[in-house]
Design an enzyme around this catalytic site. Structure first.
Site, short mmCIF file in Angstrom:
data_model
loop_
_atom_site.label_atom_id
_atom_site.label_comp_id
_atom_site.label_asym_id
_atom_site.label_seq_id
_atom_site.Cartn_x
_atom_site.Cartn_y
_atom_site.Cartn_z
N CYS A 142 0.83 -1.22 0.00
CA CYS A 142 0.00 0.00 0.00
C CYS A 142 0.86 1.26 0.00
CB CYS A 142 -0.94 0.01 1.20
SG CYS A 142 -0.10 -0.03 2.81
N ARG A 144 4.21 1.38 -1.37
CA ARG A 144 5.30 1.41 -2.35
C ARG A 144 5.03 0.43 -3.48
NH1 ARG A 144 9.63 1.68 0.21
NH2 ARG A 144 8.68 1.89 2.27
N GLN A 208 5.11 -4.96 9.45
CA GLN A 208 4.40 -5.58 8.35
C GLN A 208 5.25 -5.66 7.08
OE1 GLN A 208 0.63 -3.84 7.45
NE2 GLN A 208 -0.06 -5.59 6.26
N GLN A 212 6.05 -8.64 4.23
CA GLN A 212 5.83 -8.45 2.78
C GLN A 212 7.09 -8.79 1.98
OE1 GLN A 212 4.51 -4.46 3.38
NE2 GLN A 212 2.35 -4.95 3.18
N GLY A 285 -8.77 -9.52 6.17
CA GLY A 285 -7.45 -10.03 5.81
C GLY A 285 -6.42 -9.60 6.85
N LYS A 286 -5.15 -9.57 6.46
CA LYS A 286 -4.08 -9.24 7.41
C LYS A 286 -4.26 -7.84 7.98
CE LYS A 286 -0.65 -12.20 5.14
NZ LYS A 286 0.64 -12.23 4.38
N MET A 287 -4.53 -6.86 7.10
CA MET A 287 -4.68 -5.48 7.56
C MET A 287 -5.93 -5.32 8.43
SD MET A 287 -2.15 -3.61 6.22
CE MET A 287 -2.60 -1.94 5.79
#
Length: 554
Positions: A142, A144, A208, A212, A285-287
Site C-alpha cells: 500500500c 510502495r 508488516q 511483505q 485479511g491481514k490489515m
C-alpha cells in the site's frame, strides 16, 4: 551510486560536477527522477552525488538498439563490439531498484501502479522478457511499488523497465518519471535493507513490511527470472530486517499502518465518544485483522466486521475472547455503514466500495461523535472513492493521511535508526562480498568444461589405439582413470576459486586467482558470458503476454 557505466573522460567529469537532479531520457525526452527521501536516516546518496543517468543518449546507441532486431544476432553482436557502445558488453550486470513510494508519489499514482500478489510471477516473466533484464522481483504494497532487476545494461535496462511500468499502469512516461526513484548496486542493496528493517516505512520500525519482503521470496520461489542475485538480495534483506529489530528494539512502541489508522480515528473523534463510537471494519485479511486487534487494544469491545466469507471472522473471534465481533456478508455493507460512526476499509478490491451518491444517502451520525462519519481507507487501490470527500457529512482519510500520527518520539526513533544503519552497512558489505564471489562461478564452469574437452579427446585417442575388442569393464576403468586424474588436477584450482565472501582478504585472493586462470587458459569468462546472455536475449523473438497471445518483442 555506481558510476562505472555512465561514461568516461570529460563526460563523466561533467556528470560528477553537475549538481542537477537524477534524470532519465526516454523516447527522446528528458525527465527528472525523484530524489529518494528516507525519514529519520542520513541524507540520501542520490542527493549527495547529484548524478544524472541518461538512457540511449546518442545516435550510435540508438543504432545499436535497432541492430538487436536484425535477423542475424551474430551481426548485431559484432556491431555491439565495434560500436561506441562496446563498453556495454564489458560492464558487469547491475542490480537496479526503480519505483515509487509514499515518500515520492501520491496514492492516486501508487494505486495505478499497484500489482496484486497473484500477478507478481506474471510481472517477473514480462520484465525478464525485456532485452536487457536478466532477473526481476516486484515489491508492491500500500505504501510502495518497487521493481528490482539485474540488468545487462544499466541505461537500457532502466529505459525498458520504465516503459514497461508506463505501459502496465497507463501513466505516461513523462508523468511517471517525475515520481520515480532510481538506485544502482550498493545503493539499491542498502535501500531494500532499509525497507526490510522498517527505516523507509511511513511508521518507523513497523513490522508488516518485513512480512511483505518475505512474501516476495515465497512467491518468487520457482518463478523463472527470480534468479540467484535477486533471490539472494531479498533473502539477505530478511536477515537484515530480523537483526535490526532484534538488536535495536526499533519496533518497541512503533505502530503499524493499521494501528496508525486506529490512532487517527481516535484523534478525530471526541475523547468522550471513544468507548461508545460504533466501529465497522470492512475486510478481515491481514490489515483488517490488525485493525480489529488495535481497536480491542484501545478498549473497543464491540464492532461489526464485513467480509466475503465468515471463516476468517470466526477465526478472529476465537483468538479475541471476550470481544463482541458481529459478522456481516459483503452484500450488507451499506446497511452496516448506516449504523456506523467510523468505517475502516482494507480489502483487495480494485474498484471503490463506497461512491459519493451512496455515502450521501447515509443518515447523519450523532453530534456526540463529532457529526461526521469517518472513513479510514488503508487500501491501495483505495476502497473509498476520492469524491466521497466532497460529502459534507463524511470525512475521508487514506494511507497518506497517516503521517499525522507518526511524529511521536522522534528523537528516540532517530537514535534507533542510526543504530540500525550501522547494522545495514555491515550487512551490505557482506552481501556485496557474496555477490563478488559469484564472479568465479563462470570461471569454474569454463575451466571444468575446458578440462573435460581435453579429457574426452585424449580418452577417444587412447580407446582407438586399444582396438574395438576391449571389454566394457576395461573401457569403464580407463574412463574412470581419466576422470580421476582430471578431478585431482582441478582440485587445487577449484579450491582457490571458491569462497563464501565473508572474508575480504580471501575474496580478493580468489578474484586474483580467477583473473590469473582466465589469462592462463584463455577462458575470457566475463566477456564470453555476457555475450552469451546478449545472444540469448536477441534470439528470443517471441514471448507471450498474460492472455497467452504471441507478439514480436523488439
Amino acid at each position: 551510486m555506481a558510476v562505472s557505466s555512465l561514461g568516461c573522460g570529460s563526460k563523466l567529469e561533467t556528470l560528477l560536477l553537475n549538481p542537477s537532479p537524477l534524470s532519465l531520457t526516454v523516447g527522446g525526452s528528458h525527465w527528472p527522477l525523484q530524489q529518494l527521501r528516507r525519514p529519520f536516516c542520513r541524507p540520501n546518496r542520490i542527493q549527495q552525488r547529484g548524478l544524472r543517468c541518461e538512457v540511449a543518449s546518442s545516435d550510435v546507441e540508438a543504432q545499436v538498439i535497432g541492430a538487436t532486431n536484425a535477423p542475424s544476432s551474430l551481426s548485431a553482436l559484432q556491431q555491439l563490439k565495434t560500436s561506441a557502445a562496446d563498453r556495454y558488453t564489458k560492464e558487469r550486470s547491475s542490480i537496479v531498484a526503480i519505483g515509487l513510494s509514499v515518500h515520492t508519489a501520491p496514492v492516486e499514482m501508487r494505486e495505478k501502479l499497484a500489482i496484486p500478489e497473484a500477478e507478481w510471477p506474471r510481472a517477473i516473466g514480462e520484465l525478464c522478457s525485456l532485452n536487457h533484464i536478466e532477473e526481476a522481483a516486484v515489491l508492491s504494497t500500500c505504501n510502495r511499488m518497487e521493481i528490482y532487476v539485474v540488468a545487462l545494461s544499466q541505461h537500457r535496462g532502466v529505459k525498458e523497465v520504465t516503459e514497461w511500468m508506463s505501459k502496465t499502469s497507463g501513466i505516461p512516461v513523462s508523468e511517471l518519471c517525475q515520481h520515480l526513484f532510481l538506485l544502482y548496486n550498493k545503493d539499491a542493496t542498502q535501500h531494500i535493507f532499509e525497507v526490510s528493517a522498517g527505516l523507509d516505512s511511513l511508521v518507523l520500525g513497523e513490522g508488516q513490511i518485513l512480512a511483505q519482503v518475505k512474501q516476495v521470496v515465497k512467491v518468487g520461489q520457482g518463478v523463472v527470472g527470480f534468479g540467484r542475485n535477486i533471490s539472494g538480495l531479498f533473502k539477505h534483506a530478511i536477515t537484515v530486517g530480523k537483526r535490526v529489530r532484534t538488536e535495536t528494539n526499533i519496533a518497541a512502541g512503533a505502530v503499524s499502518v493499521s494501528s496508525a489508522a486506529v490512532e487517527l480515528a481516535l484523534m478525530k473523534l471526541p475523547e468522550s465518544s471513544h468507548a461508545t463510537a460504533r466501529m465497522l471494519v470492512i475486510g478481515a485479511g491481514k490489515m483488517g485483522k490488525l485493525v480489529i486487534k488495535h481497536l480491542v487494544a484501545k478498549g473497543c469491545t464491540k464492532m461489526v466486521v464485513v467480509n466475503r466469507t465468515e471463516d476468517r471472522v470466526a477465526a478472529i473471534c476465537e483468538e479475541l475472547q471476550g470481544v463482541e465481533i458481529i459478522y456481516k456478508p459483503l452484500a450488507e455493507m451499506l446497511a452496516c455503514a448506516v449504523e456506523a460512526d467510523v468505517v475502516f476499509t482494507s480489502t483487495a478490491s480494485e474498484a471503490p466500495l463506497f461512491l459519493k451518491d451512496q455515502v450521501e444517502e447515509l443518515p447523519p451520525v450523532s453530534p456526540d461523535v463529532g457529526g461526521l462519519r469517518l472513513f479510514i481507507d488503508i487500501s491501495v487501490p483505495r476502497n473509498v472513492s476520492s469524491c466521497v470527500a466532497d460529502v459534507e457529512s463524511a470525512q475521508v482519510y487514506n494511507v497518506d493521511d497517516l503521517k499525522e500520527v507518526v511524529a511521536a518520539n522522534k528523537e528516540d526513533r532517530l537514535r534507533k535508526a542510526m543504530e540500525a544503519q550501522a547494522i545495514i552497512a555491515e550487512e551490505s558489505k557482506q552481501f556485496e562480498a557474496w555477490r563478488d564471489s559469484l564472479e568465479t562461478v563462470p570461471t569454474i564452469k569454463k575451466l571444468r568444461a575446458y578440462a573435460e574437452r581435453i579429457r574426452v579427446a585424449e580418452l577417444d585417442k587412447c580407446l582407438s589405439k586399444m582396438g574395438d575388442d576391449i571389454s566394457k569393464k576395461t573401457r569403464r576403468a580407463v574412463d574412470d582413470l581419466s576422470r580421476g586424474i582430471v578431478n585431482k588436477l582441478l582440485h587445487g584450482p577449484m579450491q582457490h576459486l571458491r569462497c563464501d565472501g565473508s572474508d575480504s582478504r580471501t575474496l580478493s585472493e580468489t578474484l586474483e586467482n580467477m583473473h590469473a586462470l582466465n589469462r592462463m587458459f584463455g577462458l575470457e569468462t566475463e566477456l564470453a558470458v555476457l555475450e552469451e546472455k546478449i545472444r540469448a536475449k536477441q534470439n528470443q523473438k517471441y514471448t507471450c503476454n498474460r492472455r497467452g497471445d504471441v507478439f514480436l518483442t523488439c
